[in-house]
Design an enzyme around this catalytic site. Structure first.
Site, PDB file in Angstrom:
ATOM      1  NE  ARG A   1      44.146  -3.841  33.606  1.00 36.54           N
ATOM      2  CZ  ARG A   1      43.731  -5.094  33.397  1.00 36.54           C
ATOM      3  NH1 ARG A   1      44.534  -6.124  33.580  1.00 36.54           N
ATOM      4  NH2 ARG A   1      42.497  -5.336  33.018  1.00 36.54           N
TER       5      ARG A   1
ATOM      6  CG  ASP B   1      36.380  -3.495  21.055  1.00 35.87           C
ATOM      7  OD1 ASP B   1      37.510  -4.004  21.169  1.00 35.87           O
ATOM      8  OD2 ASP B   1      35.724  -3.070  22.026  1.00 35.87           O
TER       9      ASP B   1
ATOM     10  CB  THR C   1      42.604  -3.939  25.604  1.00 34.15           C
ATOM     11  OG1 THR C   1      42.343  -5.278  25.197  1.00 34.15           O
ATOM     12  CG2 THR C   1      41.329  -3.279  26.060  1.00 34.15           C
TER      13      THR C   1
ATOM     14  CE  LYS D   1      39.980  -7.546  27.238  1.00 32.95           C
ATOM     15  NZ  LYS D   1      39.876  -6.103  26.913  1.00 32.95           N
TER      16      LYS D   1
ATOM     17  CD  GLU E   1      48.371  17.408  29.723  1.00 34.52           C
ATOM     18  OE1 GLU E   1      49.600  17.385  29.948  1.00 34.52           O
ATOM     19  OE2 GLU E   1      47.503  17.691  30.553  1.00 34.52           O
TER      20      GLU E   1
ATOM     21  CE1 TYR F   1      49.606  15.487  33.260  1.00 33.37           C
ATOM     22  CE2 TYR F   1      50.753  16.439  35.130  1.00 33.37           C
ATOM     23  CZ  TYR F   1      49.619  15.867  34.587  1.00 33.37           C
ATOM     24  OH  TYR F   1      48.509  15.667  35.349  1.00 33.37           O
TER      25      TYR F   1
END
Ligand code: DSN
Length: 415
Positions: A233, A198, A224, A227, A55, A53
């Protein structure tokens, strides 16, 4: 090896992964948004980092024990900044849609006017589709493409002057022409809007200078990583320094909790690969291959939206043949080619049927396909279009054998 480990615990999942590996190895992948990552990227994503974790931001976390993930995330940030010449990078978004969501959260308030490209004209769900958060909570003004499949910048300007959006989004999921980011900047400046580019689809082309960069024109650039960029991903947001603190806050705690540090490690590895000369050669070949496929299809008498492509993708327009995208995508699957049905501009069919099929070259380029192979792929597709509706099993088998031959020429994940 990894499969053996999974098999010890879960035979069912191991078998399905094995089948998926075989499917990827034995079919021609033309989904324009898919690719094959390196084994190094996959290994990073499957590493012990999945246990952590973290954060917060590197060196400013809400949890202890982050000394290693801090450095990994910092590496990913620095590589993203270097690759795209960006002032700031946040590598935590779990996906492109969440990256866009975070920009919305920072840049606009519910009810504000936002302009984006219509989904059926090539835009993305998160650019204002009525079924997406973007369309539900914001006043969306959509622009589209003209009959030549090109953005009509005069129309974009007229719409912007009329509706005075606070945010303009450019970039697309199905657009085969070069995007003029400067023109979008000029329009945004005229109406006092912020500009989001984008570049999820064209990221590798931008990173290697094959497509003009949205910097310095865009305030925010989202992408992203899976691609053309050929990573795991996920998403990345880059922006001008003046927006950095606000964007970081919108990602966490605004949109997300714990960042996926194993995926961020995969992003770091992929970004290192993308800074290499090999990657430049790959990106160049992606465009050569797309052009070779478009030319092959057109010389077989098929229509391509915009009569060709300047990037990695194209849309087959099946209206002349009176066929649907759904039927052709299905017969392509039977002959060993994976693609997706897609609307063409002003499509008379619904998004579930469509008159088009989107085709892209990134995944097969990673595999090693060259122009001569794309020519053959175009011929197989043209034969399949003719076959659609005839259910000629012998011919389907013949075409399947031809696609398999191409796959065998370029082994995937074999060593
Ligand atoms: N679903 C992606 C694509 O196929 O282009 C966009 O998010």
């Amino acid at each position: 090896m990894e499969l053996d480990i999974i098999r010890e615990t879960d035979k069912e999942v191991a078998e399905l992964i094995e089948k998926e590996l075989k499917r990827q190895q034995t079919t021609i992948e033309l989904i324009a948004s898919e690719n094959f990552t390196s084994k190094a990227v996959m290994a990073a994503c499957g590493s012990v980092l999945t246990n952590k974790y973290a954060e917060g931001k590197p060196y400013k976390r809400f949890y202890n024990g982050c000394e290693n993930v801090d450095k990994i995330e910092e590496l990913a940030q620095e590589r993203a900044k270097k690759l795209f010449n960006a002032e700031h990078a946040n590598v935590q978004p779990h996906s492109g849609a969440q990256a866009n969501m975070a920009v919305f959260m920072y840049a606009v308030k519910p009810g504000d006017t936002v302009m984006g490209m219509d989904l059926s004209n090539g835009g993305h769900l998160s650019h204002g589709s009525p079924v997406n958060f973007s369309g539900l909570y914001f006043n969306i003004v959509s622009y589209g493409v003209n009959a030549q499949g090109e953005i009509d910048y005069n129309n974009v300007r007229e719409l912007a002057l009329k509706h005075k959006p606070k945010l303009i989004i450019c970039g697309a999921s199905n657009y085969s022409k070069i995007i003029d980011f400067k023109k979008f900047r000029d329009i945004a400046d005229e109406v006092g809007a912020l500009l989001l580019a984008d570049i999820a689809h064209i990221a590798a082309l931008v990173a290697t200078g094959i497509h003009p960069s949205p910097f310095p024109y865009a305030d925010f650039v989202t992408t992203t990583t899976h691609k053309t960029l050929r990573g795991p991903r996920g998403g990345i947001i880059m922006c001008k320094q003046e927006h950095a603190a606000g964007i970081d806050k919108a990602v966490f705690p605004g949109m997300q909790g714990g960042p996926l540090e194993h995926i961020i490690a995969g992003k770091a590895v992929a970004l290192k690969e993308a800074l290499s000369d090999d990657f430049k050669a790959y990106a160049k070949q992606v465009v050569l291959n797309a052009k070779a496929l478009a030319n092959s299809l057109m010389s077989e008498g098929l229509d391509i939206v915009g009569n060709g492509t300047d990037n990695h993708l194209m849309t087959l327009d099946l209206r002349k043949q009176k066929k649907t995208g759904k039927d052709i995508a299905n017969i392509l699957e039977l002959v060993g080619i994976t693609a997706n049905k897609n609307t063409v501009p002003n499509d008379p069919q619904s998004p579930f049927i469509t008159s088009g099929v989107r085709l892209g070259s990134p995944a097969v380029t990673t595999r090693g396909f060259k122009e001569e192979d794309m020519k053959e792929v175009g011929k197989i597709i043209a034969e399949a279009v003719k076959l659609s509706g005839t259910e000629d099993e012998t011919k389907i088998k013949e075409l399947r054998a031809r696609s398999l031959k191409l796959c065998e020429k370029y082994p995937l994940y074999k060593d």
